[in-house]
Write a protein that holds these residues in place. Structure first.
Motif, mmCIF file in Angstrom:
data_model
loop_
_atom_site.group_PDB
_atom_site.id
_atom_site.type_symbol
_atom_site.label_atom_id
_atom_site.label_comp_id
_atom_site.label_asym_id
_atom_site.label_seq_id
_atom_site.Cartn_x
_atom_site.Cartn_y
_atom_site.Cartn_z
ATOM 1 N N GLN A 39 0.828 -1.206 0.000
ATOM 2 C CA GLN A 39 0.000 0.000 0.000
ATOM 3 C C GLN A 39 0.862 1.256 0.000
ATOM 4 N N HIS A 40 0.549 2.129 -0.948
ATOM 5 C CA HIS A 40 1.244 3.412 -1.074
ATOM 6 C C HIS A 40 0.393 4.530 -0.475
ATOM 7 N N THR A 41 -0.881 4.578 -0.842
ATOM 8 C CA THR A 41 -1.753 5.649 -0.377
ATOM 9 C C THR A 41 -3.207 5.246 -0.556
ATOM 10 N N VAL A 76 -4.468 10.787 -4.395
ATOM 11 C CA VAL A 76 -3.150 10.400 -4.886
ATOM 12 C C VAL A 76 -2.376 11.660 -5.256
ATOM 13 N N ASP A 77 -1.249 11.867 -4.595
ATOM 14 C CA ASP A 77 -0.382 12.993 -4.883
ATOM 15 C C ASP A 77 0.590 12.580 -5.985
ATOM 16 N N ARG A 127 4.384 12.602 -5.037
ATOM 17 C CA ARG A 127 4.714 11.529 -4.086
ATOM 18 C C ARG A 127 4.746 10.172 -4.794
#
Length: 96
Positions: A74-76, A80-81, A84
């Motif tokens: 999991q990233h985010t 979603v930026d 990043r």
């Protein structure tokens, strides 16, 4: 040690981004646009999974969609930026 870390670090084109969402979700549509654009820029591949068609994904992420995974981790979630995401993929963030 830094040479070892550099050697193991994947290039953006070797990374796989997974967008977990569902149809009719406006945040998922926003996330899809960001993921698609960043992956096109970096050369990373991406896939989309529908949370309503996978019981395990549903149990894990229902309250967080959209969720972005990078190589299965999991990233985010929710928003979603792009900068990043680029950094996480190992690409330099674009200015501005």
């Amino acid at each position: 040690m830094s040479a070892l870390l550099r050697r193991k670090r994947k290039k953006p084109a070797e990374r796989v981004v997974t967008l977990v969402g569902k149809s009719g979700c406006h945040l998922c549509e926003d996330a899809r646009a960001v993921v698609s654009a960043v992956c096109a820029e970096t050369g990373a591949s991406w896939v989309e999974r529908d949370i309503t068609e996978d019981e395990e994904l549903y149990k894990e992420y229902w309250e967080q969609i959209p969720v972005v995974l990078i190589d299965g981790e999991q990233h985010t979630f929710w928003r979603v930026d792009p900068a990043r995401l680029r950094r996480a993929l190992g690409a330099d963030a674009k200015p501005g």
